[in-house]
Write a protein that holds these residues in place. Structure first.
Motif, short mmCIF file in Angstrom:
data_model
loop_
_atom_site.label_atom_id
_atom_site.label_comp_id
_atom_site.label_asym_id
_atom_site.label_seq_id
_atom_site.Cartn_x
_atom_site.Cartn_y
_atom_site.Cartn_z
N VAL A 513 -3.17 -8.54 -7.39
CA VAL A 513 -2.37 -7.86 -8.42
C VAL A 513 -2.63 -8.53 -9.77
O VAL A 513 -2.76 -9.76 -9.84
N SER A 514 -2.66 -7.74 -10.82
CA SER A 514 -2.84 -8.31 -12.16
C SER A 514 -1.67 -9.23 -12.49
O SER A 514 -0.52 -8.91 -12.23
N GLY A 515 -1.96 -10.37 -13.09
CA GLY A 515 -0.90 -11.31 -13.46
C GLY A 515 -0.53 -12.21 -12.30
O GLY A 515 -1.12 -12.17 -11.21
N LYS A 516 0.47 -13.06 -12.55
CA LYS A 516 0.96 -14.01 -11.54
C LYS A 516 2.47 -14.09 -11.65
O LYS A 516 3.08 -13.53 -12.56
N GLY A 517 3.08 -14.83 -10.74
CA GLY A 517 4.51 -15.06 -10.81
C GLY A 517 5.33 -13.95 -10.17
O GLY A 517 4.87 -13.16 -9.35
N ILE A 518 6.61 -13.87 -10.59
CA ILE A 518 7.58 -12.95 -9.99
C ILE A 518 7.16 -11.49 -10.15
O ILE A 518 7.19 -10.72 -9.19
N PRO A 519 6.75 -10.98 -11.37
CA PRO A 519 6.35 -9.57 -11.48
C PRO A 519 5.22 -9.21 -10.53
O PRO A 519 5.24 -8.16 -9.89
N ALA A 520 4.19 -10.08 -10.46
CA ALA A 520 3.08 -9.79 -9.57
C ALA A 520 3.52 -9.77 -8.11
O ALA A 520 3.04 -8.97 -7.31
N ALA A 521 4.45 -10.66 -7.73
CA ALA A 521 4.94 -10.69 -6.35
C ALA A 521 5.65 -9.39 -5.99
O ALA A 521 5.47 -8.83 -4.91
N PHE A 522 6.49 -8.88 -6.89
CA PHE A 522 7.19 -7.61 -6.62
C PHE A 522 6.18 -6.46 -6.49
O PHE A 522 6.27 -5.62 -5.58
N PHE A 523 5.22 -6.40 -7.42
CA PHE A 523 4.22 -5.32 -7.36
C PHE A 523 3.38 -5.45 -6.09
O PHE A 523 2.97 -4.45 -5.50
N MET A 524 3.12 -6.67 -5.65
CA MET A 524 2.39 -6.89 -4.41
C MET A 524 3.11 -6.30 -3.22
O MET A 524 2.53 -5.62 -2.37
N LEU A 525 4.43 -6.56 -3.13
CA LEU A 525 5.21 -6.04 -2.01
C LEU A 525 5.17 -4.51 -1.99
O LEU A 525 5.06 -3.89 -0.93
N ILE A 526 5.30 -3.88 -3.19
CA ILE A 526 5.28 -2.41 -3.25
C ILE A 526 3.92 -1.89 -2.80
O ILE A 526 3.82 -0.96 -1.97
N ALA A 527 2.83 -2.47 -3.33
CA ALA A 527 1.49 -2.00 -2.98
C ALA A 527 1.21 -2.20 -1.49
O ALA A 527 0.64 -1.32 -0.83
N ARG A 528 1.59 -3.36 -0.94
CA ARG A 528 1.34 -3.63 0.48
C ARG A 528 2.07 -2.63 1.36
O ARG A 528 1.52 -2.10 2.34
N THR A 529 3.34 -2.34 1.03
CA THR A 529 4.12 -1.41 1.83
C THR A 529 3.52 -0.01 1.79
O THR A 529 3.39 0.66 2.83
N MET A 530 3.16 0.46 0.59
CA MET A 530 2.58 1.80 0.47
C MET A 530 1.25 1.90 1.22
O MET A 530 0.98 2.89 1.92
N LEU A 531 0.39 0.88 1.07
CA LEU A 531 -0.93 0.94 1.69
C LEU A 531 -0.83 0.98 3.21
O LEU A 531 -1.50 1.77 3.86
N ARG A 532 0.05 0.15 3.77
CA ARG A 532 0.19 0.15 5.24
C ARG A 532 0.73 1.49 5.73
O ARG A 532 0.28 2.03 6.74
N ALA A 533 1.73 2.04 4.98
CA ALA A 533 2.33 3.30 5.41
C ALA A 533 1.31 4.44 5.38
O ALA A 533 1.27 5.27 6.29
N VAL A 534 0.47 4.50 4.33
CA VAL A 534 -0.52 5.57 4.25
C VAL A 534 -1.64 5.35 5.26
O VAL A 534 -2.11 6.29 5.91
N ALA A 535 -2.10 4.09 5.41
CA ALA A 535 -3.23 3.81 6.29
C ALA A 535 -2.91 4.14 7.74
O ALA A 535 -3.77 4.63 8.48
#
Length: 702
Positions: A513-535
């Motif tokens: 995810v672009s960036g680091k820290g708390i914002p990147a961690a939240f965006f990571m969780l959203i992307a991971r959840t969506m990708l697993r659900a679609v895959a």
């Protein structure tokens, strides 16, 4: 009684009252400070206990992950087959890392399996407590007070997680719940390590649960408080201990136990006593010093006045021609002698002006007295020495007959009043500075407490993020997988994932995810959840990235993006189908050690533009081939001189013939990066996933 004696007694009484007020204020302030310190200590220990429970529960979650990723166990839970569950759980119980106490529940909340063989064994969690887990709203963690059965202890640390069905049983739908429990002593041991104190635990009825072997327990036992939290002190073997009582809440409501933490405060109390003694001694020395200074000043100045009185008495008795010798430097004596011859003529004038002079002298004396009372405070050593020097200078000016400022007694008092006024201004200025310093120190302490609290919360977030990433991978003789993520900050934006896509396909993901820290961690969780659900819907790598990209770009107000490499491995043939969303292409290492870069496929980073196509590529893995998935935190690692690790070093580190497990390859690569950095700060998150395809050789070995 002499005037100087009355002045000394009056000043002594005033200073005594001021000293008493200072000591009283100090006692009240110390009491309030001690109460705040006790509250802060209880809050600190309460946070430490919650962290200990969370850390122990996370270890239980690792055991639950093994259960909830077992396909055979998932099918038995979905079908409600108690016999099959018992048979499968016997495999886990006999493994190298057995799970001690487990309950498995169906979707209706019915108990399907319990490690406790007793007929009437109570469930670890009741149906109302399981409702959030069965509804898929999260996990349940906490302390439970259990009755009956064959539990080794009545008070247990419990963690519950939802059981999701496989594709055949309903995809990602919740089909039941898994609950595991360990003895409360696990959390107590963590609390001992974190606080360094001596920890005890008692049940709701006062029964000792932990800490009975500590020699301090016989002294702690009579002081146990079961209701509410509190802080007491006790003496043991010449040491002082602060005993904190922390109630432990039951998940079902009420109190399950009470945790007691004894902290050695002998040195702290001794230091407090020394400060109290020093404060009292300082006040006493200040009082004695002020009295000594006043006495010396009055003794010196009243000596001159006594001589003048005796001279006037001699004149009033008719001995005007008598010679009176006054102290040197007082030229007023000569004027008094010259005025004796005209004394009769000016007597009436003196009587008329005497009242005015007396009133002026009294006003000046009162002013001087008020200024002296203002100086009754503690000064620093340099300021005190400067004060004494200025007093000596004022006295020298007042006694110097040649000084233009010295013209009489009234002028002497005015000069002293002016000097005392300057001294009072200096003391007031110092007091204002000290008050501001205390205020700044208080603000700094508050900022430090907030920083510590934030650091603790970030550490919890780091632990939770790492626990979300897969730690255990599918066990198969055909393949070997290892992965690890090392965040640059407390939390990171990289992630990896390994999950089944159907019966014969395995999804592999690595993303940044672009960036680091708390914002990147939240965006990571959203992307991971969506990708697993679609895959898991089985649409293939390219279509999966297209759909996830559209979903992320729809509401991306922060303009963040994520680069993703997603592949699906056919576990029967070794065919690897993949799509790349702007990520570093992985490396393929053959059994002979040849290194090549996987062919790039068209695709941009996710969440940048919606409805973008993503091309797919396909390769066939040969037995012994390794695929190295990594983020740019590996190639963009820097040493102390600013040199970058780079693609060439990466290829050299993973190349060459190798028949080691995937974990050994992963550890070797990370160790090479660490040696290159040589202690330089980590600039980005580092994530690596290693896949080793065994193929027919692995199957034959099985």
């Amino acid at each position: 009684m002499l005037l100087r004696t009355r002045i000394i007694l009056f000043v002594f009484a005033t200073l005594a009252v001021v000293a008493g007020l200072l000591i009283g204020v100090g006692v009240v302030r110390d009491g309030e400070a001690n109460q705040r310190a006790r509250d802060l200590e209880l809050d600190r220990l309460g946070v430490a206990w919650r962290l200990a429970v969370t850390e122990a529960a996370i270890r239980i979650d690792q055991d639950l992950i093994r259960l909830t990723t077992d396909p055979a166990l998932l099918r038995a839970v979905a079908a409600g087959q108690r016999g099959a569950l018992a048979e499968r759980m016997s495999v886990h119980a006999g493994g190298s890392n057995p799970i001690a106490d487990v309950n498995l529940f169906g979707m209706d909340g019915a108990l399907l399996y319990a490690t406790d063989p007793a007929f009437d064994a109570p469930p670890l969690l009741t149906k109302p407590l399981l409702e959030p887990v069965l509804a898929g709203r999260g996990r349940v963690r906490g302390v439970r007070l259990l009755d009956g059965g064959q539990q080794s202890a009545r008070t247990r640390l419990v963690a519950a997680a939802p059981v999701y069905g496989t594709t055949l049983e309903g995809g990602g739908r919740v089909i039941g719940a898994a609950v595991a429990a360990v003895d409360l002593s696990r959390a107590l041991d963590i609390l001992r390590d974190n606080t360094g104190g001596r920890v005890f635990a008692v049940g709701r009825d006062g029964t000792l649960l932990d800490g009975g072997g500590d020699p301090l327990w016989p002294l702690v036992k009579p002081l146990v408080v079961l209701d509410g939290r509190g802080l007491l002190t006790l003496d043991a073997a010449g040491r002082r201990y602060a005993l904190a009582s922390l109630p432990v809440a039951d998940l079902a409501g009420g109190r399950a136990a009470t945790v007691l933490v004894a902290t050695d405060v002998t040195a702290t109390l001794a230091e407090q006593r020394l400060w109290s003694i020093a404060h009292g001694a300082a006040v006493l020395l200040l009082l004695l010093g002020a009295l000594a200074l006043l006495y010396g000043y009055l003794l010196r100045n009243f000596a001159v006045l006594d001589e003048a009185v005796r001279a006037l008495q001699a004149i009033s008795q008719g001995r005007a021609m008598g010679y009176v010798e006054l102290p040197t430097g007082n030229d007023e004596i000569g004027r008094i002698g010259g005025a004796v011859t005209v004394f009769r003529g000016v007597m009436r004038e003196l009587e008329r002006t005497a009242g005015q002079r007396d009133r002026r002298l009294r006003r000046q004396q009162r002013f001087i007295r008020r200024q002296m009372e203002t100086l009754a405070v503690t000064l620093e050593e340099d300021a005190r020495q400067s004060l004494l020097d200025e007093l000596r200078q004022i006295e020298a000016d007042a006694q110097d007959a040649a000084s233009p400022q010295s013209k009489g007694v009234g002028d002497e008092l005015g000069l002293l009043a002016l000097g005392f006024s300057r001294l009072a201004t200096r003391v007031s200025t110092q007091q204002v500075q000290l008050t501001q310093m205390v205020r700044d120190l208080r603000d700094a302490l508050a900022d430090k407490r907030r920083l510590i609290s934030l650091q603790q919360e970030l550490e919890i977030a780091r632990t939770m993020q790492l626990s979300i990433l897969p730690q255990a991978f599918p066990e198969s003789s055909a393949l070997d997988i290892a992965a690890r993520m090392i965040p640059a900050k407390e939390v990171g934006g990289d992630f990896y994932d390994v999950f089944p896509v159907g019966e014969d396909r395995l999804g592999l993901v690595i993303a940044d995810v672009s960036g680091k820290g708390i914002p990147a961690a939240f965006f990571m969780l959203i992307a991971r959840t969506m990708l697993r659900a679609v895959a898991e819907s089985g649409v293939g790598p390219g279509e999966t990235l297209r759909r996830v990209n559209t979903l992320l770009a729809a509401e991306n107000e922060q303009m963040m993006f994520v680069t993703v490499f997603y592949a699906e491995l056919d576990t029967r043939s070794g065919a690897l189908c993949f799509a790349n969303g702007g990520h570093n292409p992985p490396l393929r290492v053959t059994a002979a050690g040849a290194v090549s870069v996987l062919e790039r496929s068209a695709g941009i980073a996710l969440a940048v533009m919606p409805d973008m196509p993503f091309a797919e590529r396909r390769i066939a893995l040969a037995p012994g081939d390794r695929v190295i998935l990594f983020t740019d935190g590996v190639t963009e690692a820097f040493d102390a001189n600013g040199a970058m690790y780079g693609d060439d070093r990466l290829a050299a580190a993973v190349g060459g013939p190798e028949d080691a497990p995937a974990r050994a390859s992963l550890d070797g690569l990370l160790a090479d990066v660490a040696r290159f950095a040589d202690g330089a700060p980590q600039s980005d998150d580092i994530t690596v996933l290693v896949l080793r395809w065994c193929g027919a050789m692995g199957a034959a070995a099985g």
